[in-house]
Design a protein around this motif. Structure first.
Motif, PDB file in Angstrom:
ATOM      1  N   LYS A   1       1.321   1.799 -13.429  1.00  8.60           N
ATOM      2  CA  LYS A   1       2.096   1.046 -14.346  1.00  8.60           C
ATOM      3  C   LYS A   1       3.406   0.644 -13.855  1.00  8.60           C
ATOM      4  O   LYS A   1       3.847  -0.426 -14.348  1.00  8.60           O
ATOM      5  CB  LYS A   1       2.426   2.427 -15.367  1.00  8.60           C
ATOM      6  N   SER A   2       4.001   1.449 -12.861  1.00  8.99           N
ATOM      7  CA  SER A   2       5.435   1.088 -12.307  1.00  8.99           C
ATOM      8  C   SER A   2       5.101  -0.166 -11.146  1.00  8.99           C
ATOM      9  O   SER A   2       6.305  -0.895 -11.039  1.00  8.99           O
ATOM     10  CB  SER A   2       6.192   2.107 -11.751  1.00  8.99           C
ATOM     11  N   CYS A   3       4.071  -0.237 -10.539  1.00 10.39           N
ATOM     12  CA  CYS A   3       3.768  -1.332  -9.619  1.00 10.39           C
ATOM     13  C   CYS A   3       2.253  -1.751  -9.733  1.00 10.39           C
ATOM     14  O   CYS A   3       1.584  -1.305  -8.749  1.00 10.39           O
ATOM     15  CB  CYS A   3       4.162  -0.617  -8.148  1.00 10.39           C
ATOM     16  N   PRO A   4       2.164  -2.521 -10.702  1.00  8.48           N
ATOM     17  CA  PRO A   4       0.799  -3.165 -10.594  1.00  8.48           C
ATOM     18  C   PRO A   4       0.254  -3.859  -9.544  1.00  8.48           C
ATOM     19  O   PRO A   4      -0.991  -3.912  -9.446  1.00  8.48           O
ATOM     20  CB  PRO A   4       0.899  -4.103 -11.986  1.00  8.48           C
ATOM     21  N   GLN A   5       0.902  -4.264  -8.784  1.00  9.48           N
ATOM     22  CA  GLN A   5       0.700  -5.135  -7.515  1.00  9.48           C
ATOM     23  C   GLN A   5       0.308  -4.100  -6.347  1.00  9.48           C
ATOM     24  O   GLN A   5      -0.309  -4.339  -5.329  1.00  9.48           O
ATOM     25  CB  GLN A   5       1.479  -6.136  -6.936  1.00  9.48           C
ATOM     26  N   CYS A   6       0.761  -2.741  -6.294  1.00  8.12           N
ATOM     27  CA  CYS A   6       0.544  -1.960  -5.266  1.00  8.12           C
ATOM     28  C   CYS A   6      -1.138  -1.388  -5.403  1.00  8.12           C
ATOM     29  O   CYS A   6      -1.649  -1.295  -6.361  1.00  8.12           O
ATOM     30  CB  CYS A   6       1.477  -0.661  -5.507  1.00  8.12           C
ATOM     31  N   ARG A   7      -1.274  -0.834  -4.019  1.00  6.38           N
ATOM     32  CA  ARG A   7      -2.609  -0.261  -4.082  1.00  6.38           C
ATOM     33  C   ARG A   7      -2.108   1.343  -3.529  1.00  6.38           C
ATOM     34  O   ARG A   7      -1.311   1.509  -2.703  1.00  6.38           O
ATOM     35  CB  ARG A   7      -3.589  -1.034  -3.113  1.00  6.38           C
ATOM     36  N   LEU A   8      -3.014   2.145  -3.959  1.00  2.00           N
ATOM     37  CA  LEU A   8      -2.752   3.546  -3.770  1.00  2.00           C
ATOM     38  C   LEU A   8      -3.813   4.087  -2.640  1.00  2.00           C
ATOM     39  O   LEU A   8      -5.071   3.848  -2.823  1.00  2.00           O
ATOM     40  CB  LEU A   8      -2.866   4.573  -4.870  1.00  2.00           C
ATOM     41  N   ARG A   9      -3.609   4.361  -1.465  1.00  2.00           N
ATOM     42  CA  ARG A   9      -4.506   5.263  -0.660  1.00  2.00           C
ATOM     43  C   ARG A   9      -4.320   6.842  -0.684  1.00  2.00           C
ATOM     44  O   ARG A   9      -3.007   7.216  -0.544  1.00  2.00           O
ATOM     45  CB  ARG A   9      -4.273   4.896   1.014  1.00  2.00           C
ATOM     46  N   TYR A  10      -5.301   7.554  -1.080  1.00  2.00           N
ATOM     47  CA  TYR A  10      -5.092   9.058  -1.402  1.00  2.00           C
ATOM     48  C   TYR A  10      -5.877   9.860  -0.242  1.00  2.00           C
ATOM     49  O   TYR A  10      -6.898   9.513   0.213  1.00  2.00           O
ATOM     50  CB  TYR A  10      -5.615   9.312  -2.717  1.00  2.00           C
TER      51      TYR A  10
ATOM     52  N   SER B   1       3.052   0.810   3.515  1.00  4.40           N
ATOM     53  CA  SER B   1       4.412   0.506   3.664  1.00  4.40           C
ATOM     54  C   SER B   1       5.181   1.821   3.120  1.00  4.40           C
ATOM     55  O   SER B   1       6.409   1.716   3.392  1.00  4.40           O
ATOM     56  CB  SER B   1       4.836  -0.663   2.911  1.00  4.40           C
ATOM     57  N   VAL B   2       4.615   2.726   2.177  1.00  4.40           N
ATOM     58  CA  VAL B   2       5.128   3.983   1.633  1.00  4.40           C
ATOM     59  C   VAL B   2       4.403   4.825   1.988  1.00  4.40           C
ATOM     60  O   VAL B   2       3.125   4.918   1.486  1.00  4.40           O
ATOM     61  CB  VAL B   2       5.703   3.669   0.342  1.00  4.40           C
ATOM     62  N   LEU B   3       4.870   6.193   2.646  1.00  2.00           N
ATOM     63  CA  LEU B   3       4.166   7.456   2.849  1.00  2.00           C
ATOM     64  C   LEU B   3       4.872   8.385   1.996  1.00  2.00           C
ATOM     65  O   LEU B   3       6.094   8.496   1.913  1.00  2.00           O
ATOM     66  CB  LEU B   3       3.952   7.866   4.209  1.00  2.00           C
ATOM     67  N   VAL B   4       3.900   8.896   0.838  1.00  2.00           N
ATOM     68  CA  VAL B   4       4.262  10.151   0.122  1.00  2.00           C
ATOM     69  C   VAL B   4       3.717  11.248   0.627  1.00  2.00           C
ATOM     70  O   VAL B   4       2.574  11.435   0.506  1.00  2.00           O
ATOM     71  CB  VAL B   4       4.146   9.861  -1.346  1.00  2.00           C
ATOM     72  N   ILE B   5       4.525  12.367   1.182  1.00  2.00           N
ATOM     73  CA  ILE B   5       4.089  13.296   1.842  1.00  2.00           C
ATOM     74  C   ILE B   5       4.532  14.513   1.276  1.00  2.00           C
ATOM     75  O   ILE B   5       5.423  14.921   1.148  1.00  2.00           O
ATOM     76  CB  ILE B   5       4.280  13.194   3.292  1.00  2.00           C
ATOM     77  N   ASP B   6       3.370  15.440   0.958  1.00  2.00           N
ATOM     78  CA  ASP B   6       3.659  17.032   0.624  1.00  2.00           C
ATOM     79  C   ASP B   6       3.105  17.832   1.965  1.00  2.00           C
ATOM     80  O   ASP B   6       1.964  17.774   1.997  1.00  2.00           O
ATOM     81  CB  ASP B   6       2.780  17.456  -0.785  1.00  2.00           C
TER      82      ASP B   6
ATOM     83  N   ILE C   1       0.787  -1.141   0.153  1.00  4.69           N
ATOM     84  CA  ILE C   1       0.065  -0.015   0.010  1.00  4.69           C
ATOM     85  C   ILE C   1       0.994   1.326   0.245  1.00  4.69           C
ATOM     86  O   ILE C   1       1.786   1.230   1.047  1.00  4.69           O
ATOM     87  CB  ILE C   1      -0.936   0.214   1.044  1.00  4.69           C
ATOM     88  N   VAL C   2       0.530   2.225  -1.038  1.00  4.17           N
ATOM     89  CA  VAL C   2       1.329   3.423  -1.081  1.00  4.17           C
ATOM     90  C   VAL C   2       0.291   4.503  -0.459  1.00  4.17           C
ATOM     91  O   VAL C   2      -0.625   4.598  -1.386  1.00  4.17           O
ATOM     92  CB  VAL C   2       1.841   3.651  -2.752  1.00  4.17           C
ATOM     93  N   ALA C   3       0.596   5.285   0.272  1.00  3.13           N
ATOM     94  CA  ALA C   3      -0.286   6.364   0.641  1.00  3.13           C
ATOM     95  C   ALA C   3       0.339   7.672  -0.048  1.00  3.13           C
ATOM     96  O   ALA C   3       1.459   8.077   0.503  1.00  3.13           O
ATOM     97  CB  ALA C   3      -0.501   6.684   2.067  1.00  3.13           C
ATOM     98  N   LEU C   4      -0.540   8.404  -0.570  1.00  2.48           N
ATOM     99  CA  LEU C   4      -0.260   9.716  -1.160  1.00  2.48           C
ATOM    100  C   LEU C   4      -0.980  10.516  -0.429  1.00  2.48           C
ATOM    101  O   LEU C   4      -2.104  10.872  -0.277  1.00  2.48           O
ATOM    102  CB  LEU C   4      -0.647   9.900  -2.592  1.00  2.48           C
ATOM    103  N   LEU C   5      -0.159  11.624   0.216  1.00  2.21           N
ATOM    104  CA  LEU C   5      -0.910  12.443   1.185  1.00  2.21           C
ATOM    105  C   LEU C   5      -0.575  14.210   0.656  1.00  2.21           C
ATOM    106  O   LEU C   5       0.464  14.386   0.977  1.00  2.21           O
ATOM    107  CB  LEU C   5      -0.398  12.575   2.735  1.00  2.21           C
ATOM    108  N   LEU C   6      -1.611  14.666   0.320  1.00  4.42           N
ATOM    109  CA  LEU C   6      -1.371  15.977  -0.480  1.00  4.42           C
ATOM    110  C   LEU C   6      -1.835  17.131   0.417  1.00  4.42           C
ATOM    111  O   LEU C   6      -2.776  16.886   1.297  1.00  4.42           O
ATOM    112  CB  LEU C   6      -1.951  16.126  -1.890  1.00  4.42           C
ATOM    113  N   PRO C   7      -1.483  18.404   0.294  1.00  4.25           N
ATOM    114  CA  PRO C   7      -1.580  19.419   1.464  1.00  4.25           C
ATOM    115  C   PRO C   7      -3.115  19.909   1.568  1.00  4.25           C
ATOM    116  O   PRO C   7      -3.270  20.493   2.656  1.00  4.25           O
ATOM    117  CB  PRO C   7      -0.484  20.251   1.427  1.00  4.25           C
ATOM    118  N   GLU C   8      -3.530  20.409   0.325  1.00  2.61           N
ATOM    119  CA  GLU C   8      -4.659  21.099  -0.017  1.00  2.61           C
ATOM    120  C   GLU C   8      -5.518  21.291  -1.064  1.00  2.61           C
ATOM    121  O   GLU C   8      -4.869  20.503  -2.088  1.00  2.61           O
ATOM    122  CB  GLU C   8      -4.460  22.671   0.473  1.00  2.61           C
TER     123      GLU C   8
END
Length: 376
Positions: free
Chosen positions: A76-85, A108-113, A49-56
């Motif tokens: 495309k880069s990780c077909p097995q991944c799931r995105l939580r937005y 397992s990955v947090l992408v944070i702005d 699970i990849v979480a994308l956390l955008l600010p506003e």
């Protein structure tokens, strides 16, 4: 944001106690959405699970550009991944709560702005406890030593806007004059280096910073008030140009100049190439807006997140420098910005597919578009 803009750029501070409290909350209502890069259910064993956390969401780019581009590239880069937005709607405490919710869901990955670059350090500490990787996206997370970062070179983008302004003045025959600087919100980690970049250009020129403001929230309304103060201080006829840290603030600057009856309008710059800013440029109210290739940033961010989610380190084409977070040198990819004026608008924005002529040349701008050569 900013971008905010800017961009797109709206940030609010949060004290340490709020940060700790937010991380202690069980975020029952996180404002998130769950989109699959694979067809199986969320949280399935072996499905990162990849979480994308955008600010506003006040600035158009995040929902319209960053999120969909990141989502498409991750699939495309990780077909097995799931995105939580998640989108924090400008609330730093809410973003911290959203991060806790993502970790509780097994991200397992947090992408944070980050909404607040200092407070977001608490997110990193919490992620470390769960052995999750953390990426900073578009802005620095201070003193946290995240695993990777992707952002624009803020010093360069500030220099681009100011250089474009001074080049315009010199082209118009001016060798000196008064510049008003409308900088971003100091809470935003991108504001200080952007301001530094702008100063690196004007401080070695023959032009003078006659009035300068740091604009809370990157707000158009605040910028308009500050511009009115500058007009009162300097006199309208003694303002030769205005540097604004994003398109929203530039809108406020233009409104103040028009309200004061300033003619001819001095050149005004912005950043984020928002549609309304480009229309203002066509109409002759805005001279320049710095273009940030957000789609490229989102693509690189998604590729790096995919690497981290599958146990790899972003490298090769995903790595061209480092980010200083105040305590660590973070491996990163830094992107360059481009000054857009009427001279290169079609090439940079239209020919690239970023905007269409139909989007720009609505009924209110038809006549201006004909004059500008965008339509017949």
């Amino acid at each position: 944001m900013h971008v905010t803009p800017h961009f797109g750029r709206r940030r609010s501070a949060v004290i340490g106690a709020v940060a700790v409290g937010a991380l202690a909350l069980a975020a029952c209502s996180s404002g998130s959405s769950d989109s699959a890069a694979a067809s199986s259910g969320g949280g399935s064993k072996g499905k990162p699970i990849v979480a994308l956390l955008l600010p506003e969401n006040a600035t158009a780019r995040y929902e319209a550009r960053d999120k969909p581009t990141f989502e498409k590239q991750l699939a495309k880069s990780c077909p097995q991944c799931r995105l939580r937005y998640y989108n924090a709607a400008g609330d730093a405490g809410k973003q911290l709560s959203q991060a806790e919710s993502a970790l509780a869901d097994g991200a397992s990955v947090l992408v944070i702005d980050p909404v607040d670059s200092k407070a977001a350090g608490a997110v990193v500490a919490s992620a470390r406890q769960q052995k999750a990787k953390v990426m900073s996206y578009d802005r620095v997370i201070y003193n946290a030593g995240v695993d990777y970062g992707v952002k624009f070179d803020n010093v360069q983008q500030g220099a681009v806007g100011m250089q474009s302004l001074l080049d315009k003045l010199k082209k118009d025959g001016k060798t000196s004059g008064n510049i008003v600087m409308m900088n971003g919100d100091p809470v935003d980690s991108g504001a200080k280096p952007e301001k530094q970049g702008a100063h690196s250009v004007i401080d070695k020129s023959s032009f003078k910073v006659a009035a300068e403001y740091d604009t809370k929230g990157w707000s158009a309304a605040n910028a308009q008030n500050q511009m009115q103060q500058a007009i009162t201080k300097l006199g309208a006829s003694h303002i030769d140009g205005v540097y604004a840290g994003n398109d929203g603030m530039a809108t406020g600057v233009v409104a103040a100049l028009k309200s004061a009856g300033v003619k001819p309008m001095p050149p005004v710059t912005g950043l984020d190439t928002q549609l309304d800013a480009i229309q203002n440029m066509v109409a002759g109210d805005l001279y320049e807006s710095t273009y940030l290739p957000v789609e490229t940033e989102a693509q690189i961010g998604a590729k790096a997140a995919a690497a981290l989610a599958t146990g790899k380190k972003p490298s090769g084409a995903l790595l061209n420098g480092t980010i200083d977070d105040g305590a660590h040198q973070v491996p990163a990819y830094l992107l360059k910005s481009v000054a857009v004026t009427m001279a290169n608008m079609k090439q940079v924005l239209v020919d690239s597919g970023y905007l269409t002529v139909d989007q720009i040349c609505t009924a209110a701008y038809q006549k201006a578009c004909v004059t500008a050569g965008l339509t017949k």
